[in-house]
Design a protein around this motif. Sequence first.
Motif, PDB file in Angstrom:
ATOM      1  N   MET A  24       9.640   7.130  38.622  1.00  0.00           N
ATOM      2  CA  MET A  24       8.877   8.374  38.770  1.00  0.00           C
ATOM      3  C   MET A  24       9.113   9.312  37.587  1.00  0.00           C
ATOM      4  O   MET A  24       8.164   9.904  37.069  1.00  0.00           O
ATOM      5  N   ILE A  25      10.371   9.434  37.167  1.00  0.00           N
ATOM      6  CA  ILE A  25      10.679  10.302  36.022  1.00  0.00           C
ATOM      7  C   ILE A  25       9.956   9.805  34.773  1.00  0.00           C
ATOM      8  O   ILE A  25       9.395  10.600  34.014  1.00  0.00           O
ATOM      9  N   ASP A  26       9.930   8.481  34.572  1.00  0.00           N
ATOM     10  CA  ASP A  26       9.201   7.905  33.440  1.00  0.00           C
ATOM     11  C   ASP A  26       7.715   8.266  33.491  1.00  0.00           C
ATOM     12  O   ASP A  26       7.054   8.345  32.461  1.00  0.00           O
ATOM     13  N   LYS A  27       7.193   8.487  34.701  1.00  0.00           N
ATOM     14  CA  LYS A  27       5.781   8.855  34.886  1.00  0.00           C
ATOM     15  C   LYS A  27       5.595  10.373  34.988  1.00  0.00           C
ATOM     16  O   LYS A  27       4.539  10.839  35.410  1.00  0.00           O
ATOM     17  N   GLN A  28       6.649  11.131  34.642  1.00  0.00           N
ATOM     18  CA  GLN A  28       6.617  12.592  34.672  1.00  0.00           C
ATOM     19  C   GLN A  28       6.468  13.146  36.085  1.00  0.00           C
ATOM     20  O   GLN A  28       5.895  14.223  36.284  1.00  0.00           O
ATOM     21  N   PHE A 128       5.712  14.968  47.447  1.00  0.00           N
ATOM     22  CA  PHE A 128       5.758  15.883  46.312  1.00  0.00           C
ATOM     23  C   PHE A 128       4.352  16.216  45.816  1.00  0.00           C
ATOM     24  O   PHE A 128       3.506  15.329  45.676  1.00  0.00           O
ATOM     25  N   SER A 129       4.111  17.493  45.568  1.00  0.00           N
ATOM     26  CA  SER A 129       2.783  17.943  45.132  1.00  0.00           C
ATOM     27  C   SER A 129       2.373  17.343  43.786  1.00  0.00           C
ATOM     28  O   SER A 129       1.178  17.228  43.503  1.00  0.00           O
ATOM     29  N   GLN A 130       3.339  16.939  42.976  1.00  0.00           N
ATOM     30  CA  GLN A 130       3.028  16.363  41.670  1.00  0.00           C
ATOM     31  C   GLN A 130       2.844  14.844  41.734  1.00  0.00           C
ATOM     32  O   GLN A 130       2.555  14.210  40.729  1.00  0.00           O
ATOM     33  N   ASN A 131       3.024  14.270  42.916  1.00  0.00           N
ATOM     34  CA  ASN A 131       2.877  12.823  43.089  1.00  0.00           C
ATOM     35  C   ASN A 131       1.514  12.536  43.722  1.00  0.00           C
ATOM     36  O   ASN A 131       1.384  12.344  44.926  1.00  0.00           O
ATOM     37  N   LYS A 132       0.500  12.510  42.875  1.00  0.00           N
ATOM     38  CA  LYS A 132      -0.888  12.336  43.344  1.00  0.00           C
ATOM     39  C   LYS A 132      -1.089  10.974  44.004  1.00  0.00           C
ATOM     40  O   LYS A 132      -1.856  10.852  44.960  1.00  0.00           O
ATOM     41  N   ARG A 133      -0.394   9.953  43.514  1.00  0.00           N
ATOM     42  CA  ARG A 133      -0.518   8.609  44.085  1.00  0.00           C
ATOM     43  C   ARG A 133      -0.074   8.607  45.553  1.00  0.00           C
ATOM     44  O   ARG A 133      -0.747   8.039  46.409  1.00  0.00           O
ATOM     45  N   ASN A 134       1.050   9.237  45.845  1.00  0.00           N
ATOM     46  CA  ASN A 134       1.525   9.298  47.233  1.00  0.00           C
ATOM     47  C   ASN A 134       0.563  10.084  48.114  1.00  0.00           C
ATOM     48  O   ASN A 134       0.297   9.689  49.250  1.00  0.00           O
ATOM     49  N   GLN A 135       0.061  11.201  47.600  1.00  0.00           N
ATOM     50  CA  GLN A 135      -0.870  11.999  48.390  1.00  0.00           C
ATOM     51  C   GLN A 135      -2.097  11.170  48.770  1.00  0.00           C
ATOM     52  O   GLN A 135      -2.530  11.190  49.926  1.00  0.00           O
ATOM     53  N   GLN A 136      -2.634  10.448  47.807  1.00  0.00           N
ATOM     54  CA  GLN A 136      -3.799   9.597  48.055  1.00  0.00           C
ATOM     55  C   GLN A 136      -3.470   8.504  49.067  1.00  0.00           C
ATOM     56  O   GLN A 136      -4.255   8.216  49.965  1.00  0.00           O
ATOM     57  N   PHE A 137      -2.272   7.918  48.941  1.00  0.00           N
ATOM     58  CA  PHE A 137      -1.827   6.864  49.847  1.00  0.00           C
ATOM     59  C   PHE A 137      -1.813   7.364  51.289  1.00  0.00           C
ATOM     60  O   PHE A 137      -2.347   6.702  52.187  1.00  0.00           O
ATOM     61  N   TYR A 138      -1.232   8.538  51.530  1.00  0.00           N
ATOM     62  CA  TYR A 138      -1.158   9.063  52.896  1.00  0.00           C
ATOM     63  C   TYR A 138      -2.527   9.457  53.432  1.00  0.00           C
ATOM     64  O   TYR A 138      -2.819   9.260  54.606  1.00  0.00           O
ATOM     65  N   LYS A 139      -3.380   9.975  52.569  1.00  0.00           N
ATOM     66  CA  LYS A 139      -4.741  10.310  53.010  1.00  0.00           C
ATOM     67  C   LYS A 139      -5.504   9.044  53.400  1.00  0.00           C
ATOM     68  O   LYS A 139      -6.249   9.048  54.375  1.00  0.00           O
ATOM     69  N   GLN A 140      -5.293   7.961  52.660  1.00  0.00           N
ATOM     70  CA  GLN A 140      -5.938   6.689  52.999  1.00  0.00           C
ATOM     71  C   GLN A 140      -5.442   6.146  54.345  1.00  0.00           C
ATOM     72  O   GLN A 140      -6.151   5.391  55.003  1.00  0.00           O
ATOM     73  N   HIS A 157       8.314  22.893  42.258  1.00  0.00           N
ATOM     74  CA  HIS A 157       6.989  22.593  42.804  1.00  0.00           C
ATOM     75  C   HIS A 157       7.082  22.325  44.304  1.00  0.00           C
ATOM     76  O   HIS A 157       8.090  21.821  44.788  1.00  0.00           O
ATOM     77  N   PRO A 158       6.009  22.598  45.030  1.00  0.00           N
ATOM     78  CA  PRO A 158       6.039  22.381  46.484  1.00  0.00           C
ATOM     79  C   PRO A 158       5.922  20.904  46.870  1.00  0.00           C
ATOM     80  O   PRO A 158       5.546  20.062  46.057  1.00  0.00           O
ATOM     81  N   PHE A 159       6.237  20.659  48.120  1.00  0.00           N
ATOM     82  CA  PHE A 159       6.018  19.367  48.756  1.00  0.00           C
ATOM     83  C   PHE A 159       4.972  19.618  49.838  1.00  0.00           C
ATOM     84  O   PHE A 159       5.050  20.614  50.552  1.00  0.00           O
ATOM     85  N   TYR A 160       3.983  18.722  49.942  1.00  0.00           N
ATOM     86  CA  TYR A 160       2.928  18.879  50.926  1.00  0.00           C
ATOM     87  C   TYR A 160       3.280  18.118  52.201  1.00  0.00           C
ATOM     88  O   TYR A 160       3.704  16.967  52.144  1.00  0.00           O
ATOM     89  N   CYS A 161       3.063  18.761  53.322  1.00  0.00           N
ATOM     90  CA  CYS A 161       3.325  18.139  54.618  1.00  0.00           C
ATOM     91  C   CYS A 161       2.066  17.443  55.117  1.00  0.00           C
ATOM     92  O   CYS A 161       0.948  17.918  54.890  1.00  0.00           O
ATOM     93  N   PHE A 162       2.277  16.325  55.796  1.00  0.00           N
ATOM     94  CA  PHE A 162       1.201  15.530  56.366  1.00  0.00           C
ATOM     95  C   PHE A 162       1.568  15.183  57.809  1.00  0.00           C
ATOM     96  O   PHE A 162       2.745  15.062  58.140  1.00  0.00           O
ATOM     97  N   GLU A 163       0.549  14.991  58.635  1.00  0.00           N
ATOM     98  CA  GLU A 163       0.781  14.581  60.011  1.00  0.00           C
ATOM     99  C   GLU A 163      -0.362  13.667  60.464  1.00  0.00           C
ATOM    100  O   GLU A 163      -1.508  13.832  60.064  1.00  0.00           O
ATOM    101  N   LYS A 164       0.011  12.726  61.332  1.00  0.00           N
ATOM    102  CA  LYS A 164      -0.965  11.836  61.965  1.00  0.00           C
ATOM    103  C   LYS A 164      -0.631  11.745  63.443  1.00  0.00           C
ATOM    104  O   LYS A 164       0.510  11.438  63.811  1.00  0.00           O
ATOM    105  N   ILE A 165      -1.612  12.024  64.277  1.00  0.00           N
ATOM    106  CA  ILE A 165      -1.424  11.923  65.728  1.00  0.00           C
ATOM    107  C   ILE A 165      -1.561  10.445  66.103  1.00  0.00           C
ATOM    108  O   ILE A 165      -2.541   9.789  65.721  1.00  0.00           O
ATOM    109  N   VAL A 166      -0.557   9.933  66.842  1.00  0.00           N
ATOM    110  CA  VAL A 166      -0.584   8.518  67.222  1.00  0.00           C
ATOM    111  C   VAL A 166      -0.680   8.312  68.729  1.00  0.00           C
ATOM    112  O   VAL A 166      -1.067   7.234  69.175  1.00  0.00           O
ATOM    113  N   ASN A 167      -0.308   9.285  69.519  1.00  0.00           N
ATOM    114  CA  ASN A 167      -0.420   9.210  70.982  1.00  0.00           C
ATOM    115  C   ASN A 167      -0.864  10.576  71.499  1.00  0.00           C
ATOM    116  O   ASN A 167      -0.341  11.595  71.094  1.00  0.00           O
ATOM    117  N   VAL A 168      -1.842  10.599  72.362  1.00  0.00           N
ATOM    118  CA  VAL A 168      -2.333  11.876  72.891  1.00  0.00           C
ATOM    119  C   VAL A 168      -1.804  12.093  74.298  1.00  0.00           C
ATOM    120  O   VAL A 168      -1.635  11.204  75.065  1.00  0.00           O
TER     121      VAL A 168
END
Length: 168
Positions: A24-28, A128-140, A157-168
């Motif tokens: 990751m550091i190598d990829k900035q 991490f907000s600077q990790n666009k690949r991870n953000q895209q992965f979770y959205k997919q 830099h901020p970290f973005y929170c994500f959630e997925k409902i799996v049981n209602v």
Amino acid sequence: MIKKAEISDINQLLQITKSCAKDMIDKQIFQWNEFYPSKEVLQKDIVLQQLWKLEIDQNIIGLIVLTEIEDAEYENVKWLTKNHHNLYIHRLAIHPKFQGKGYAQKLMEFAENYAMENNYISIRLDTFSQNKRNQQFYKQQNYTQLGAIYFPKQSEHPFYCFEKIVNV
């Protein structure tokens, strides 16, 4: 094969996280570093029985932490569900040599099956907000992006929170 990590796995697990940090550091992307995740953090995960390892041909190539413990930083996040029986994902990592081959997807499928089998309402995580690949992965994976949190010892830099409902 995905199974719970043991203390005897610690050096292999640490090697994976260190390789991921360097990659990751190598990829900035300054999400992980030489201090995080530490050997102590991984050992604690193992002792708490919340660290799972992905093995291929008896070699550990990835890991994921599944926990019920909510980090204090999550306190003010406007989650989709109430704070009741939620599962949190931390430290998802695939050794860089094995990335791009669907192994992270396998760990996420494992996490979702684990959550459904154990009647968790949702799965929560941050990336991490600077990790666009991870953000895209979770959205997919149909995770909903919510608020931002900060880990000052890791980054300005901020970290973005994500959630997925799996049981209602």
